[in-house]
Design an enzyme around this catalytic site. Structure first.
Site, mmCIF file in Angstrom:
data_model
loop_
_atom_site.group_PDB
_atom_site.id
_atom_site.type_symbol
_atom_site.label_atom_id
_atom_site.label_comp_id
_atom_site.label_asym_id
_atom_site.label_seq_id
_atom_site.Cartn_x
_atom_site.Cartn_y
_atom_site.Cartn_z
ATOM 1 N N ALA A 21 0.669 -0.934 0.010
ATOM 2 C CA ALA A 21 0.025 -0.035 0.123
ATOM 3 C C ALA A 21 0.797 1.343 -0.124
ATOM 4 O O ALA A 21 0.755 2.208 0.654
ATOM 5 C CB ALA A 21 -1.007 0.058 1.293
ATOM 6 N N GLY A 22 1.985 1.268 -0.758
ATOM 7 C CA GLY A 22 3.039 2.502 -1.011
ATOM 8 C C GLY A 22 2.254 3.541 -1.760
ATOM 9 O O GLY A 22 1.005 3.507 -1.956
ATOM 10 N N VAL A 24 2.399 3.611 -5.272
ATOM 11 C CA VAL A 24 1.799 2.919 -6.481
ATOM 12 C C VAL A 24 0.473 2.208 -6.104
ATOM 13 O O VAL A 24 -0.442 2.385 -6.575
ATOM 14 C CB VAL A 24 2.621 1.854 -7.241
ATOM 15 C CG1 VAL A 24 1.939 1.034 -8.411
ATOM 16 C CG2 VAL A 24 4.030 2.588 -7.812
ATOM 17 N N ARG A 99 22.038 -3.374 -7.453
ATOM 18 C CA ARG A 99 21.140 -3.994 -8.153
ATOM 19 C C ARG A 99 20.785 -5.505 -7.326
ATOM 20 O O ARG A 99 19.793 -5.845 -7.502
ATOM 21 C CB ARG A 99 21.854 -4.280 -9.480
ATOM 22 C CG ARG A 99 20.809 -4.443 -10.818
ATOM 23 C CD ARG A 99 21.302 -4.560 -11.891
ATOM 24 N NE ARG A 99 20.774 -5.557 -12.822
ATOM 25 C CZ ARG A 99 20.904 -6.847 -12.886
ATOM 26 N NH1 ARG A 99 21.876 -7.385 -11.977
ATOM 27 N NH2 ARG A 99 20.279 -7.462 -13.454
ATOM 28 N N ASN A 106 13.558 -7.656 -3.375
ATOM 29 C CA ASN A 106 12.288 -7.800 -4.131
ATOM 30 C C ASN A 106 11.735 -9.300 -4.556
ATOM 31 O O ASN A 106 10.521 -9.334 -4.347
ATOM 32 C CB ASN A 106 12.032 -6.983 -5.294
ATOM 33 C CG ASN A 106 11.942 -5.271 -4.768
ATOM 34 O OD1 ASN A 106 11.776 -5.008 -3.525
ATOM 35 N ND2 ASN A 106 12.233 -4.481 -5.710
ATOM 36 N N ASN A 131 9.486 -3.786 -9.509
ATOM 37 C CA ASN A 131 10.644 -3.952 -10.324
ATOM 38 C C ASN A 131 11.851 -4.854 -9.609
ATOM 39 O O ASN A 131 11.843 -4.914 -8.527
ATOM 40 C CB ASN A 131 11.034 -2.569 -10.769
ATOM 41 C CG ASN A 131 10.455 -1.954 -11.693
ATOM 42 O OD1 ASN A 131 10.282 -2.257 -12.801
ATOM 43 N ND2 ASN A 131 9.712 -0.613 -11.512
ATOM 44 N N HIS A 186 11.101 -4.031 -19.385
ATOM 45 C CA HIS A 186 10.869 -2.894 -18.907
ATOM 46 C C HIS A 186 11.994 -2.204 -18.383
ATOM 47 O O HIS A 186 12.708 -2.636 -17.175
ATOM 48 C CB HIS A 186 9.836 -2.769 -17.623
ATOM 49 C CG HIS A 186 9.375 -1.546 -17.009
ATOM 50 N ND1 HIS A 186 9.182 -0.391 -17.703
ATOM 51 C CD2 HIS A 186 9.274 -1.340 -15.564
ATOM 52 C CE1 HIS A 186 8.407 0.773 -16.962
ATOM 53 N NE2 HIS A 186 9.010 0.096 -15.712
HETATM 54 N N1 APR Z 1 4.211 -7.528 2.294
HETATM 55 C C1 APR Z 1 3.563 -6.399 1.990
HETATM 56 N N2 APR Z 1 4.147 -5.243 1.818
HETATM 57 C C2 APR Z 1 5.220 -4.891 1.597
HETATM 58 C C3 APR Z 1 6.303 -5.899 1.877
HETATM 59 C C4 APR Z 1 5.688 -7.115 2.117
HETATM 60 N N3 APR Z 1 6.565 -8.269 2.351
HETATM 61 N N4 APR Z 1 7.474 -5.482 1.961
HETATM 62 C C5 APR Z 1 7.266 -4.128 1.534
HETATM 63 N N5 APR Z 1 5.934 -3.917 1.461
HETATM 64 C C6 APR Z 1 5.127 -2.540 1.210
HETATM 65 C C7 APR Z 1 5.961 -1.342 2.048
HETATM 66 O O1 APR Z 1 5.845 -1.313 3.333
HETATM 67 C C8 APR Z 1 5.510 -0.272 1.238
HETATM 68 O O2 APR Z 1 4.289 0.248 1.839
HETATM 69 O O3 APR Z 1 5.472 -2.256 -0.161
HETATM 70 C C9 APR Z 1 5.258 -0.671 -0.261
HETATM 71 C C10 APR Z 1 6.076 -0.048 -1.196
HETATM 72 O O4 APR Z 1 5.529 0.984 -1.456
HETATM 73 P P1 APR Z 1 6.598 2.427 -1.851
HETATM 74 O O5 APR Z 1 7.887 2.285 -1.155
HETATM 75 O O6 APR Z 1 5.911 3.503 -1.784
HETATM 76 O O7 APR Z 1 6.931 2.059 -3.530
HETATM 77 P P2 APR Z 1 6.275 2.363 -4.576
HETATM 78 O O8 APR Z 1 6.547 3.701 -5.222
HETATM 79 O O9 APR Z 1 4.604 2.134 -4.432
HETATM 80 O O10 APR Z 1 6.568 1.294 -5.597
HETATM 81 C C11 APR Z 1 6.380 -0.142 -5.512
HETATM 82 O O11 APR Z 1 6.366 -0.395 -7.700
HETATM 83 O O12 APR Z 1 6.816 0.821 -9.671
HETATM 84 C C12 APR Z 1 7.241 -0.389 -8.721
HETATM 85 O O13 APR Z 1 9.636 0.004 -8.588
HETATM 86 C C13 APR Z 1 8.397 0.201 -7.872
HETATM 87 O O14 APR Z 1 9.088 -1.952 -7.181
HETATM 88 C C14 APR Z 1 8.683 -0.610 -6.842
HETATM 89 C C15 APR Z 1 6.916 -0.878 -6.479
#
Ligand code: APR
Length: 325
Positions: A21-22, A24, A99, A106, A131, A186
């Site tokens: 829930a970040g 994106v 990387r 991820n 990604n 991508h």
């Molecule tokens: N389970 C659930 N959520 C998780 C986990 C997990 N194991 N690990 C991390 N997260 C959550 C984080 O807590 C965070 O809220 O994933 C979310 C990622 O959000 P952001 O850091 O805001 O990243 P965002 O910009 O949303 O990008 C997410 O999409 O476009 C791609 O490259 C980008 O790989 C990245 C992904």
């Protein structure tokens, strides 16, 4: 902490679960709910965070006047019965993270969350956003054992949207008139296809010289990096969320739209056992058809080069995951 909304989702409602829930994930939740496409379950590892986002989006309903439910949770049981599961969990690329570390972190997050989500929604269609996209989509497919037509990655729609944007800006015409096609991986080796890019049906080669087209192709290849350079602490999220929403819409409404997506290739374009961006028809059952475009030698070579790099990265990710076991 589990879900906070006292409203339970109607078991008959169409449901999209978004893992992560970040920026994106939460933007995608907003788009899906406000377009009235489905109820949304937002799951994140951080306690309270998805519940807060969901409550904020629920409060926005007082203004937006839609009736879709948005639930925030840390518990996969709340995602049960989803029509679509979107994986947007992970860490974005940022300075100080190699990387290899990004791949390792991820890969673990995506495979684990895909497995857990599909265990609760065995009939769902899986859309990956995390990604490096083409690698993560392959790993999620392997981890879940889903039929390949129910697994796809979001990239081609985004890369094509970026190409369309730069063409519209260059020509000063409405973006509504522009159709662009970008295939391949991508990343830097993506393959924008000017030959399959038109403005109101007119090939762009009749509207711009070759140098201008090449400049826009290069800008498209670095469209994501350009956003990161400007924002510094974040990567792009509005256009990625819009792109994933378009894919979800075509699936949920069975629109059969022809969209470039990262899909499984089993011989198409001469590629075996790889997820790579190509145009496909998206409908109720997922990937309903992979469209094989006729490519010139240069286009085919560029496509193959992007595939080669993805294959290497998949092997690398698998080796990293194995040693970490
Ligand atoms: N389970 C659930 N959520 C998780 C986990 C997990 N194991 N690990 C991390 N997260 C959550 C984080 O807590 C965070 O809220 O994933 C979310 C990622 O959000 P952001 O850091 O805001 O990243 P965002 O910009 O949303 O990008 C997410 O999409 O476009 C791609 O490259 C980008 O790989 C990245 C992904």
């Amino acid at each position: 902490m589990t879900s906070i909304n006292s409203t339970r989702l109607n078991s008959l409602s169409t449901r999209v679960s978004i893992i992560g829930a970040g920026k994106v994930g939460s933007t995608l939740a907003q788009r899906i709910a406000e377009k009235n496409l489905a109820d949304v379950v937002l799951l994140d590892i951080v306690e309270g965070w998805p519940q807060g986002i969901a409550l904020d989006l629920m409060q926005a309903r007082g203004v937006e006047r839609h009736n879709r439910q948005i639930v925030g949770t840390n518990d996969y049981t709340d995602t049960a019965g989803s029509n679509i599961v979107v994986i947007a969990a992970g860490i974005p690329r940022k300075p100080g993270i190699s990387r290899e570390d990004l791949l390792k972190i991820n890969a673990r997050i995506v495979t684990e969350s895909a497995k857990q989500a599909i265990a609760h929604s065995p009939d769902a269609i899986l859309i990956i956003i995390t990604n490096p996209l083409d690698v993560m989509t392959y790993l999620a497919w392997e981890a879940t054992d889903l039929p390949a037509h129910r697994v796809m990655g979001m990239a081609g729609v985004l890369d094509s949207a970026r190409f369309q944007t730069f063409i519209a800006m260059e020509l000063g015409v409405s973006i509504a008139e522009i159709n662009a096609t970008v295939i391949g991986s991508h990343g830097d080796l993506m393959v924008p296809l000017p030959r399959y890019t038109t403005v109101s049906g007119i090939p762009i080669s009749q509207l711009m010289d070759a140098r201008t087209i090449d400049r826009l192709v290069q800008r498209t290849r670095h469209g994501g990096a350009e956003v990161v350079t400007l924002m510094k602490t974040s990567s792009a999220y509005f256009a990625p969320a819009s792109s994933a929403c378009l894919m979800a819409e075509s699936i949920l409404l069975n629109q059969s739209r022809l969209l470039p997506c990262c899909v499984y290739l089993s011989g198409e374009y001469g590629v075996q056992d790889l997820f790579l961006g190509v145009p496909c028809r998206l409908g109720y059952r997922g990937v309903e058809q992979v469209l094989e475009l006729e490519l010139s030698n240069t286009e085919r070579e560029a496509f193959m080069d992007s595939g080669k790099l993805v294959r290497q990265s998949i092997e690398e990710a698998k080796a990293i995951l194995k040693t970490a076991e």
